[in-house]
Design an enzyme around this catalytic site. Structure first.
Site, PDB file in Angstrom:
ATOM      1  N   ALA A  68      44.883  15.513 -21.214  1.00 12.30           N
ATOM      2  CA  ALA A  68      46.235  15.484 -21.756  1.00 12.30           C
ATOM      3  C   ALA A  68      47.035  16.623 -21.114  1.00 12.30           C
ATOM      4  O   ALA A  68      46.466  17.570 -20.564  1.00 12.30           O
ATOM      5  CB  ALA A  68      46.206  15.622 -23.272  1.00 12.30           C
ATOM      6  N   GLY A 113      41.471  14.012 -22.591  1.00 12.22           N
ATOM      7  CA  GLY A 113      42.083  12.716 -22.841  1.00 12.22           C
ATOM      8  C   GLY A 113      41.733  11.677 -21.804  1.00 12.22           C
ATOM      9  O   GLY A 113      41.735  10.477 -22.096  1.00 12.22           O
ATOM     10  N   GLU A 116      38.419  10.343 -22.849  1.00 17.18           N
ATOM     11  CA  GLU A 116      38.645   9.519 -24.045  1.00 17.18           C
ATOM     12  C   GLU A 116      39.266   8.176 -23.673  1.00 17.18           C
ATOM     13  O   GLU A 116      38.923   7.139 -24.256  1.00 17.18           O
ATOM     14  CB  GLU A 116      39.535  10.278 -25.022  1.00 17.18           C
ATOM     15  CG  GLU A 116      38.819  11.480 -25.632  1.00 17.18           C
ATOM     16  CD  GLU A 116      39.761  12.411 -26.378  1.00 17.18           C
ATOM     17  OE1 GLU A 116      39.516  12.652 -27.574  1.00 17.18           O
ATOM     18  OE2 GLU A 116      40.738  12.905 -25.764  1.00 17.18           O
ATOM     19  N   GLU A 136      37.981  20.560 -24.607  1.00 17.92           N
ATOM     20  CA  GLU A 136      39.059  21.010 -25.488  1.00 17.92           C
ATOM     21  C   GLU A 136      38.769  22.318 -26.203  1.00 17.92           C
ATOM     22  O   GLU A 136      39.691  23.109 -26.464  1.00 17.92           O
ATOM     23  CB  GLU A 136      39.384  19.907 -26.520  1.00 17.92           C
ATOM     24  CG  GLU A 136      40.103  18.702 -25.959  1.00 17.92           C
ATOM     25  CD  GLU A 136      39.179  17.620 -25.440  1.00 17.92           C
ATOM     26  OE1 GLU A 136      39.649  16.515 -25.152  1.00 17.92           O
ATOM     27  OE2 GLU A 136      37.961  17.898 -25.313  1.00 17.92           O
TER      28      GLU A 136
END
Length: 263
Positions: A68, A113, A116, A136
Site C-alpha cells: 500500500a 497490500g 494480500e 507491516e
C-alpha cells in the site's frame, strides 16, 4: 478503461488487469483501489458471457505490487485508515467473488497490500524474482487488506504468524514450498503464457461448474467439516439444474467433446 493506473486487455475471454504505477512499484493508493473497485463492481466488462478468467499482474519486472502507498497512509487519521482498510478489503473480496478463476502473476515485490491482493486470487504464479511478505509490523501497522484473515488458510497458522510477526520477506521458492505459490517460472513471459494456458484449459470445462466450485471452496474456508459438506452438497444439487450438467454427461456417454452452454 483508459485510466493510467490500470491497464486492461482481453484476449479470447481472458481479461488481464495490470496495476500500472511502475515508478511507485505499483503501490496501492486510494486511486488504484477505487478504480479496481469500480471495475470489479461494474457488471458490464466482467460478467459478460465470454469472460472465462482473469490474470492479475503489475507493470514492469520490479514489482507486482510493492504494498500500500506508505506516503499516503502516513498522514491518515484513524477514521481515514479504517476507510482505507475497508476499501482494500472490499477490492480483495470482489476478486474472490468473481465467478471465474483469477490467477495472480507475480514478478518482483509482492509485499503488504500486494501480497494480500495476490492472496485474493484463486492461485499465484510467480517468477524466480518474486519476493513475498507482510512487513507491516516494521511500520507500526498490521496487514489491513486481508493478510491476517487469509495467509493462515494458505500456509497454516504457524507460518502465517512467523511471517506476519517478523515482517520477514521470502523468495518465490520458499513461497512455493510453504504453499503460498503454485508454480515458479524463469521469466515473466513464461509465467504469463502458462497462466493463459491454464485458463484456456479451465475454459474447456463447464463454466457453471467452475463457478460453483469456486463459490463452494470460498464459502467453506474456516468452517467446520460438517458445515463445509453442507455447502458442497447444496452446490452439487445446483449442478443438476444446469444445461452444462446435461450436456457434459450426454457428451461423455456419446464419447464426444462437450459443448457447454454456460447455464
Amino acid at each position: 478503461m483508459t485510466d493510467k493506473t490500470l491497464l486492461l486487455s482481453n484476449d479470447r475471454g481472458v481479461l488481464t488487469i495490470t496495476v500500472n504505477r511502475p515508478n511507485a512499484l505499483n503501490a496501492l493508493n486510494k486511486e488504484v483501489l477505487t478504480e479496481l473497485r469500480a471495475l470489479l463492481e461494474d457488471p458490464l466488462p466482467l460478467n459478460g458471457s465470454d469472460l472465462r478468467g482473469v490474470i492479475l499482474t503489475g507493470a514492469g519486472e520490479r514489482a507486482f505490487v510493492a504494498g500500500a502507498d506508505i506516503r499516503e497512509m502516513s498522514v491518515m487519521t484513524p477514521d481515514e485508515g479504517e476507510a482505507f482498510g475497508a476499501l482494500g478489503q472490499r477490492v480483495t473480496r470482489l476478486f474472490e467473488e468473481l465467478p471465474v478463476p483469477v490467477i495472480a502473476c507475480v514478478s518482483g515485490y509482492a509485499l503488504g497490500g500486494g501480497c494480500e491482493l495476490a492472496m485474493a486470487s484463486d492461485f499465484i504464479y510467480a517468477t524466480s524474482s518474486a519476493v513475498f511478505g507482510q512487513p507491516e509490523v516494521s511500520l507500526g501497522l498490521i496487514p489491513g487488506f486481508g493478510g491476517c484473515a487469509r495467509l493462515h488458510h494458505l500456509v497454516g497458522p504457524g507460518w502465517a504468524k512467523e511471517l506476519i510477526y517478523t515482517g520477514r520477506k521470502i523468495d518465490a521458492i520458499e513461497a512455493r514450498r510453504i504453499g503460498l505459490v503454485n508454480r515458479v517460472f524463469d521469466t515473466r513471459e513464461e509465467m504469463l503464457d502458462s497462466a493463459a494456458a491454464t485458463l484456456a484449459e479451465i475454459a474447456t470445462r463447464s463454466p457453471v461448474a467452475v463457478a460453483l466450485c469456486k463459490s463452494a471452496i470460498g464459502d467453506s474456508v474456516g468452517r467446520a467439516t460438517t458445515d463445509a459438506l453442507a455447502i458442497e452438497k447444496a452446490a452439487f444439487r445446483k449442478t443438476f439444474m444446469t444445461g452444462d450438467m446435461r450436456e457434459g454427461t450426454a457428451a461423455f456417454l456419446a464419447k464426444r467433446p462437450p459443448s457447454f452452454p454456460g447455464h
